[in-house]
Design a protein around this motif. Structure first.
Motif, mmCIF file in Angstrom:
data_model
loop_
_atom_site.group_PDB
_atom_site.id
_atom_site.type_symbol
_atom_site.label_atom_id
_atom_site.label_comp_id
_atom_site.label_asym_id
_atom_site.label_seq_id
_atom_site.Cartn_x
_atom_site.Cartn_y
_atom_site.Cartn_z
ATOM 1 N N ALA A 3 -9.595 -3.200 4.402
ATOM 2 C CA ALA A 3 -8.535 -2.953 3.432
ATOM 3 C C ALA A 3 -7.249 -2.682 4.209
ATOM 4 O O ALA A 3 -7.275 -2.123 5.299
ATOM 5 C CB ALA A 3 -8.900 -1.767 2.564
ATOM 6 N N GLN A 4 -6.146 -3.091 3.659
ATOM 7 C CA GLN A 4 -4.858 -2.929 4.325
ATOM 8 C C GLN A 4 -4.087 -1.758 3.735
ATOM 9 O O GLN A 4 -4.147 -1.522 2.527
ATOM 10 C CB GLN A 4 -4.031 -4.207 4.160
ATOM 11 C CG GLN A 4 -4.663 -5.417 4.838
ATOM 12 C CD GLN A 4 -4.785 -5.221 6.334
ATOM 13 O OE1 GLN A 4 -3.847 -4.847 7.007
ATOM 14 N NE2 GLN A 4 -5.987 -5.467 6.851
ATOM 15 N N PRO A 5 -3.359 -1.019 4.586
ATOM 16 C CA PRO A 5 -2.500 0.042 4.053
ATOM 17 C C PRO A 5 -1.479 -0.538 3.079
ATOM 18 O O PRO A 5 -1.117 -1.716 3.157
ATOM 19 C CB PRO A 5 -1.805 0.603 5.300
ATOM 20 C CG PRO A 5 -2.684 0.196 6.435
ATOM 21 C CD PRO A 5 -3.307 -1.104 6.027
ATOM 22 N N MET A 6 -1.018 0.298 2.182
ATOM 23 C CA MET A 6 -0.042 -0.145 1.191
ATOM 24 C C MET A 6 1.326 -0.372 1.807
ATOM 25 O O MET A 6 1.696 0.293 2.775
ATOM 26 C CB MET A 6 0.095 0.899 0.086
ATOM 27 C CG MET A 6 -1.068 0.967 -0.818
ATOM 28 S SD MET A 6 -0.607 1.828 -2.327
ATOM 29 C CE MET A 6 -1.884 1.195 -3.375
ATOM 30 N N ARG A 7 2.042 -1.292 1.194
ATOM 31 C CA ARG A 7 3.442 -1.488 1.594
ATOM 32 C C ARG A 7 4.224 -0.256 1.135
ATOM 33 O O ARG A 7 3.870 0.371 0.131
ATOM 34 C CB ARG A 7 4.002 -2.739 0.914
ATOM 35 C CG ARG A 7 3.269 -4.015 1.292
ATOM 36 C CD ARG A 7 3.787 -5.217 0.546
ATOM 37 N NE ARG A 7 3.840 -4.934 -0.889
ATOM 38 C CZ ARG A 7 4.615 -5.584 -1.753
ATOM 39 N NH1 ARG A 7 5.405 -6.552 -1.347
ATOM 40 N NH2 ARG A 7 4.593 -5.286 -3.030
ATOM 41 N N PRO A 8 5.270 0.116 1.861
ATOM 42 C CA PRO A 8 6.027 1.324 1.512
ATOM 43 C C PRO A 8 6.461 1.377 0.040
ATOM 44 O O PRO A 8 6.388 2.433 -0.591
ATOM 45 C CB PRO A 8 7.234 1.271 2.451
ATOM 46 C CG PRO A 8 6.722 0.527 3.641
ATOM 47 C CD PRO A 8 5.760 -0.509 3.088
ATOM 48 N N GLN A 9 6.889 0.271 -0.511
ATOM 49 C CA GLN A 9 7.362 0.281 -1.896
ATOM 50 C C GLN A 9 6.231 0.479 -2.909
ATOM 51 O O GLN A 9 6.486 0.762 -4.078
ATOM 52 C CB GLN A 9 8.157 -0.994 -2.218
ATOM 53 C CG GLN A 9 7.367 -2.276 -2.108
ATOM 54 C CD GLN A 9 7.444 -2.917 -0.742
ATOM 55 O OE1 GLN A 9 7.583 -2.257 0.277
ATOM 56 N NE2 GLN A 9 7.346 -4.243 -0.704
ATOM 57 N N ASP A 10 4.968 0.371 -2.470
ATOM 58 C CA ASP A 10 3.826 0.524 -3.371
ATOM 59 C C ASP A 10 3.160 1.896 -3.279
ATOM 60 O O ASP A 10 2.234 2.186 -4.039
ATOM 61 C CB ASP A 10 2.779 -0.552 -3.077
ATOM 62 C CG ASP A 10 3.309 -1.956 -3.329
ATOM 63 O OD1 ASP A 10 4.207 -2.119 -4.181
ATOM 64 O OD2 ASP A 10 2.813 -2.890 -2.657
ATOM 65 N N ILE A 11 3.623 2.729 -2.352
ATOM 66 C CA ILE A 11 2.957 4.010 -2.096
ATOM 67 C C ILE A 11 3.006 4.930 -3.309
ATOM 68 O O ILE A 11 1.974 5.474 -3.714
ATOM 69 C CB ILE A 11 3.555 4.697 -0.850
ATOM 70 C CG1 ILE A 11 3.187 3.888 0.390
ATOM 71 C CG2 ILE A 11 3.070 6.139 -0.727
ATOM 72 C CD1 ILE A 11 3.887 4.311 1.645
ATOM 73 N N LYS A 12 4.156 5.101 -3.907
ATOM 74 C CA LYS A 12 4.276 6.015 -5.044
ATOM 75 C C LYS A 12 3.323 5.597 -6.163
ATOM 76 O O LYS A 12 2.565 6.412 -6.682
ATOM 77 C CB LYS A 12 5.713 6.054 -5.562
ATOM 78 C CG LYS A 12 5.900 7.011 -6.724
ATOM 79 C CD LYS A 12 7.365 7.076 -7.163
ATOM 80 C CE LYS A 12 7.552 8.102 -8.231
ATOM 81 N NZ LYS A 12 7.741 7.550 -9.545
ATOM 82 N N GLY A 13 3.333 4.334 -6.524
ATOM 83 C CA GLY A 13 2.443 3.843 -7.573
ATOM 84 C C GLY A 13 0.979 3.966 -7.189
ATOM 85 O O GLY A 13 0.129 4.289 -8.028
ATOM 86 N N GLY A 14 0.670 3.718 -5.918
ATOM 87 C CA GLY A 14 -0.704 3.847 -5.440
ATOM 88 C C GLY A 14 -1.215 5.272 -5.532
ATOM 89 O O GLY A 14 -2.358 5.512 -5.947
ATOM 90 N N LEU A 15 -0.368 6.226 -5.151
ATOM 91 C CA LEU A 15 -0.754 7.642 -5.257
ATOM 92 C C LEU A 15 -0.924 8.058 -6.710
ATOM 93 O O LEU A 15 -1.865 8.784 -7.055
ATOM 94 C CB LEU A 15 0.277 8.533 -4.565
ATOM 95 C CG LEU A 15 0.250 8.514 -3.044
ATOM 96 C CD1 LEU A 15 1.434 9.282 -2.473
ATOM 97 C CD2 LEU A 15 -1.064 9.077 -2.512
ATOM 98 N N GLU A 16 -0.012 7.601 -7.563
ATOM 99 C CA GLU A 16 -0.127 7.931 -8.985
ATOM 100 C C GLU A 16 -1.412 7.364 -9.578
ATOM 101 O O GLU A 16 -2.120 8.048 -10.319
ATOM 102 C CB GLU A 16 1.095 7.412 -9.752
ATOM 103 C CG GLU A 16 2.353 8.194 -9.461
ATOM 104 C CD GLU A 16 3.616 7.568 -10.042
ATOM 105 O OE1 GLU A 16 3.564 6.424 -10.537
ATOM 106 O OE2 GLU A 16 4.663 8.244 -9.995
ATOM 107 N N GLU A 17 -1.739 6.126 -9.225
ATOM 108 C CA GLU A 17 -2.956 5.486 -9.723
ATOM 109 C C GLU A 17 -4.206 6.212 -9.216
ATOM 110 O O GLU A 17 -5.148 6.458 -9.979
ATOM 111 C CB GLU A 17 -2.974 4.030 -9.264
ATOM 112 C CG GLU A 17 -4.173 3.240 -9.718
ATOM 113 C CD GLU A 17 -4.126 1.824 -9.172
ATOM 114 O OE1 GLU A 17 -5.155 1.387 -8.629
ATOM 115 O OE2 GLU A 17 -3.073 1.168 -9.284
#
Length: 111
Positions: A3-17
């Motif tokens: 699995a690949q780390p999230m792109r910086p712009q996706d971090i907030k949404g990833g944490l919320e999810e």
């Protein structure tokens, strides 16, 4: 494939999810094995989302400790192997095999 780390712009949404999924799942966890699996999956996913090279392990282990306390009323963090076995277990989790990480977390909550 890892699995690949999230792109910086996706971090907030990833944490919320991730946090929403935990809040939704947490109340229904009754079986100790289900609890360990949920904690392990959350831990592995958080380390993929949380991008910092210096410090993400400390943050993830602090969250892990709190989850263990909440679900098992025990968190003997000194029993967590943070060496090569830990990184191998995380790599396995990234590849879809969460069992080695569960095996490393189990001693934290059970005598």
């Amino acid at each position: 494939e890892l699995a690949q780390p999230m792109r910086p712009q996706d971090i907030k949404g990833g944490l919320e999810e991730l946090c929403k999924a935990w809040v939704d799942e947490y109340p229904g966890l009754r079986n100790p094995d289900d609890k360990l699996r949920a904690i392990s999956k959350f831990h592995a996913r958080l380390l993929l989302i949380h991008p910092f090279l210096d410090g993400n392990g400390r943050v993830a282990r602090a969250v892990l400790m709190q989850q263990c306390l909440d679900l098992f009323q025990r968190a003997e963090m000194s029993l967590l192997n943070k060496g090569a076995d830990y990184y191998s277990a995380l790599k396995n989790a990234d590849q879809g095999n969460i069992d080695p990480l569960i095996d490393l977390i189990r001693p934290i909550v059970f005598d």
